[in-house]
Write a protein that holds these residues in place. Sequence first.
Motif, PDB file in Angstrom:
ATOM      1  N   UNK A  60       2.315   7.799  -4.395  1.00 30.40           N
ATOM      2  CA  UNK A  60       2.007   6.915  -5.520  1.00 30.40           C
ATOM      3  C   UNK A  60       2.894   5.671  -5.493  1.00 30.40           C
ATOM      4  N   UNK A  61       4.151   5.870  -5.146  1.00 25.26           N
ATOM      5  CA  UNK A  61       5.071   4.725  -5.099  1.00 25.26           C
ATOM      6  C   UNK A  61       4.645   3.724  -4.038  1.00 25.26           C
TER       7      UNK A  61
ATOM      8  N   UNK B 180      -3.978   8.548 -13.038  1.00 27.49           N
ATOM      9  CA  UNK B 180      -3.423   7.188 -13.106  1.00 27.49           C
ATOM     10  C   UNK B 180      -3.623   6.455 -11.779  1.00 27.49           C
ATOM     11  N   UNK B 181      -3.484   7.182 -10.677  1.00 27.83           N
ATOM     12  CA  UNK B 181      -3.658   6.566  -9.353  1.00 27.83           C
ATOM     13  C   UNK B 181      -5.107   6.121  -9.143  1.00 27.83           C
TER      14      UNK B 181
ATOM     15  N   UNK C 238      -9.594   1.995  -8.656  1.00 31.32           N
ATOM     16  CA  UNK C 238     -10.697   1.308  -9.338  1.00 31.32           C
ATOM     17  C   UNK C 238     -10.453  -0.196  -9.416  1.00 31.32           C
ATOM     18  N   UNK C 239      -9.227  -0.566  -9.768  1.00 31.97           N
ATOM     19  CA  UNK C 239      -8.879  -1.993  -9.872  1.00 31.97           C
ATOM     20  C   UNK C 239      -9.024  -2.674  -8.520  1.00 31.97           C
TER      21      UNK C 239
ATOM     22  N   UNK D   3       3.531  -0.258  -4.411  1.00 34.86           N
ATOM     23  CA  UNK D   3       4.131  -1.338  -3.617  1.00 34.86           C
ATOM     24  C   UNK D   3       3.067  -2.100  -2.854  1.00 34.86           C
ATOM     25  N   UNK D   4       2.141  -1.374  -2.233  1.00 36.99           N
ATOM     26  CA  UNK D   4       1.098  -2.013  -1.435  1.00 36.99           C
ATOM     27  C   UNK D   4       0.171  -2.867  -2.283  1.00 36.99           C
ATOM     28  N   UNK D   5      -0.121  -2.405  -3.487  1.00 39.95           N
ATOM     29  CA  UNK D   5      -1.028  -3.137  -4.372  1.00 39.95           C
ATOM     30  C   UNK D   5      -0.362  -4.391  -4.928  1.00 39.95           C
ATOM     31  N   UNK D   6       0.936  -4.343  -5.088  1.00 39.27           N
ATOM     32  CA  UNK D   6       1.673  -5.514  -5.559  1.00 39.27           C
ATOM     33  C   UNK D   6       1.207  -5.996  -6.919  1.00 39.27           C
ATOM     34  N   UNK D   7       0.982  -7.301  -7.017  1.00 38.63           N
ATOM     35  CA  UNK D   7       0.610  -7.927  -8.285  1.00 38.63           C
ATOM     36  C   UNK D   7      -0.858  -7.720  -8.642  1.00 38.63           C
ATOM     37  N   UNK D   8      -1.595  -7.039  -7.789  1.00 36.20           N
ATOM     38  CA  UNK D   8      -3.014  -6.813  -8.062  1.00 36.20           C
ATOM     39  C   UNK D   8      -3.225  -5.797  -9.180  1.00 36.20           C
ATOM     40  N   UNK D   9      -2.194  -5.002  -9.453  1.00 35.35           N
ATOM     41  CA  UNK D   9      -2.294  -3.976 -10.486  1.00 35.35           C
ATOM     42  C   UNK D   9      -1.749  -4.521 -11.801  1.00 35.35           C
ATOM     43  N   UNK D  10      -2.542  -4.460 -12.870  1.00 37.53           N
ATOM     44  CA  UNK D  10      -2.059  -4.929 -14.172  1.00 37.53           C
ATOM     45  C   UNK D  10      -0.829  -4.137 -14.631  1.00 37.53           C
TER      46      UNK D  10
END
Length: 104
Positions: free
Chosen positions: A2-3, A50-51, A56-57, A7-14
Motif C-alpha cells: 500500500x505504501x 481504501x486501496x 479507481x482514481x 508513492x507511485x501514485x504521487x499527487x494523482x491521489x486526492x
Amino acid sequence: TAEKALRDAGDKVPEDIRVGVEAEISKVRKIKDTDDTKAIQSASEKLSTEMMKIGDILNKQAKEAQAKAQGKADAEDSDPKKDDTIRDAEFTEEDKDDEPKTDK
C-alpha cells in the motif's frame, strides 16, 4: 504494498483518500503482531477497500487522458484543409527498350 502504491501514485491521489489509506496502513501495522486474527483480517480488508479507491482514481484519470487524446486526434482528423480524397487510377509501365530508336 500500500505504501508503494501511494508513492507511485504521487499527487494523482486526492488528500482525503491518501489520509484514509495511511490511517488503514497504521492500523494494520499496530495489529499485525497480535494474535487476533479477526482484527488482522478486518484491518486488511479495510486497507484493501481504501486501496481500491486509489485504483479507481487512477483508472478514471487514465480514461480521461485517453478520451482527451482521442478527442484531439478526432479534431485533427476533421481538419477541413486535409484532403483525404481517395483517387482510383490506372497506369501502365512502358519498357524503355520498346521505344523507337532514332538514327542520328
